[in-house]
Design an enzyme around this catalytic site. Structure first.
Site, short mmCIF file in Angstrom:
data_model
loop_
_atom_site.label_atom_id
_atom_site.label_comp_id
_atom_site.label_asym_id
_atom_site.label_seq_id
_atom_site.Cartn_x
_atom_site.Cartn_y
_atom_site.Cartn_z
N HIS A 93 75.15 -22.19 19.29
CA HIS A 93 75.75 -21.54 18.12
C HIS A 93 77.26 -21.44 18.35
O HIS A 93 77.69 -21.08 19.44
CB HIS A 93 75.16 -20.14 17.92
CG HIS A 93 75.64 -19.49 16.67
ND1 HIS A 93 75.18 -19.86 15.43
CD2 HIS A 93 76.55 -18.53 16.46
CE1 HIS A 93 75.81 -19.13 14.51
NE2 HIS A 93 76.64 -18.32 15.11
N LEU A 109 69.72 -27.18 10.94
CA LEU A 109 69.84 -26.07 10.00
C LEU A 109 68.52 -25.57 9.44
O LEU A 109 68.51 -24.84 8.46
CB LEU A 109 70.78 -26.48 8.85
CG LEU A 109 72.18 -26.91 9.30
CD1 LEU A 109 73.02 -27.29 8.10
CD2 LEU A 109 72.85 -25.83 10.12
N GLU A 141 81.52 -26.68 23.37
CA GLU A 141 80.17 -27.19 23.12
C GLU A 141 79.91 -28.47 23.91
O GLU A 141 78.90 -28.60 24.59
CB GLU A 141 79.96 -27.46 21.63
CG GLU A 141 79.90 -26.22 20.78
CD GLU A 141 79.89 -26.52 19.29
OE1 GLU A 141 79.43 -25.65 18.53
OE2 GLU A 141 80.32 -27.62 18.86
N LEU A 187 64.76 -23.52 10.18
CA LEU A 187 64.07 -22.60 11.09
C LEU A 187 62.94 -23.34 11.79
O LEU A 187 62.19 -24.09 11.16
CB LEU A 187 63.52 -21.40 10.30
CG LEU A 187 63.03 -20.21 11.11
CD1 LEU A 187 64.18 -19.59 11.90
CD2 LEU A 187 62.42 -19.17 10.18
N ASP A 244 69.17 -17.44 15.49
CA ASP A 244 70.22 -16.98 16.40
C ASP A 244 69.92 -15.65 17.10
O ASP A 244 70.84 -14.92 17.46
CB ASP A 244 71.57 -16.88 15.66
CG ASP A 244 72.00 -18.21 15.08
OD1 ASP A 244 71.71 -19.24 15.70
OD2 ASP A 244 72.61 -18.21 14.00
#
Length: 187
Positions: free
Chosen positions: A104, A85, A174, A87, A145
């Protein structure tokens, strides 16, 4: 042998799927698990699989000396974000061009960006009346994203679906497709 570092912030179910997929692989090894959350379940998964783990603060993540040294020592070839979570800092993007991927839990560009993770994504799918959702595996760039899409897989959204049932459907995708995509990219 290609070495992967998995970056994760939570329970680690995608990390576990990756670790299991490559457990006895001839060409790919999960060499490191990095988390920013000292309570993350992914730490226990790493330890139970005898994989080195590191808990990094935001400052450590952004310090090329600290994290860079660890990645170099373990000869990391690819970084996989599996529910991470934070950057990714510019120095890592420069060091691993087309070598950092993310998964994602939606069909980007829908329902992506800062703060869009987990149940928030699935709630947005329902709020917008989407008839399908899925996963997006993409390269990481300097924005949340927005990197180049590598793979998308879809699943239907039924009228009776809840954020929890959507999460279950998406998680199946996933766990199936992230390990396969990593393998394909590294072969």
């Amino acid at each position: 042998m290609k070495n992967i570092a998995i970056f994760a912030s939570g329970a680690g179910t995608n990390a576990e799927a990756i670790i299991n997929h490559f457990k006895n692989h001839d060409l790919v090894k999960v060499a490191l698990v990095v988390t920013n959350n000292p309570e993350a379940g992914v730490i226990k998964i790493a330890h139970s699989n005898k994989i080195i783990s590191a808990i990094v603060s935001k400052n450590a993540l952004n310090d090329p000396e600290i994290l860079g040294r660890l990645l170099t020592a373990l000869n990391i070839d690819m970084i996989v974000l599996a529910g991470f979570l934070q950057l990714i800092p510019a120095y890592l993007l420069q060091r691993y061009p087309q070598g950092i991927i993310n998964i994602h839990p939606a069909l980007l560009p829908k329902h992506g960006g800062k703060g869009m993770y987990g149940s928030k994504v699935h709630e947005a799918v329902l709020t917008h009346g989407d008839t399908e959702t899925g996963i997006t595996i993409h390269y990481v760039n300097e924005h949340y994203d927005e990197g180049e899409v590598i793979l998308q897989k879809t699943t239907l959204v039924d009228k009776i679906d809840t954020p929890e049932t959507i999460a279950a459907k998406v998680q199946l995708l996933e766990h199936e497709w992230l390990p396969q995509t990593i393998e394909k990219l590294l072969s």
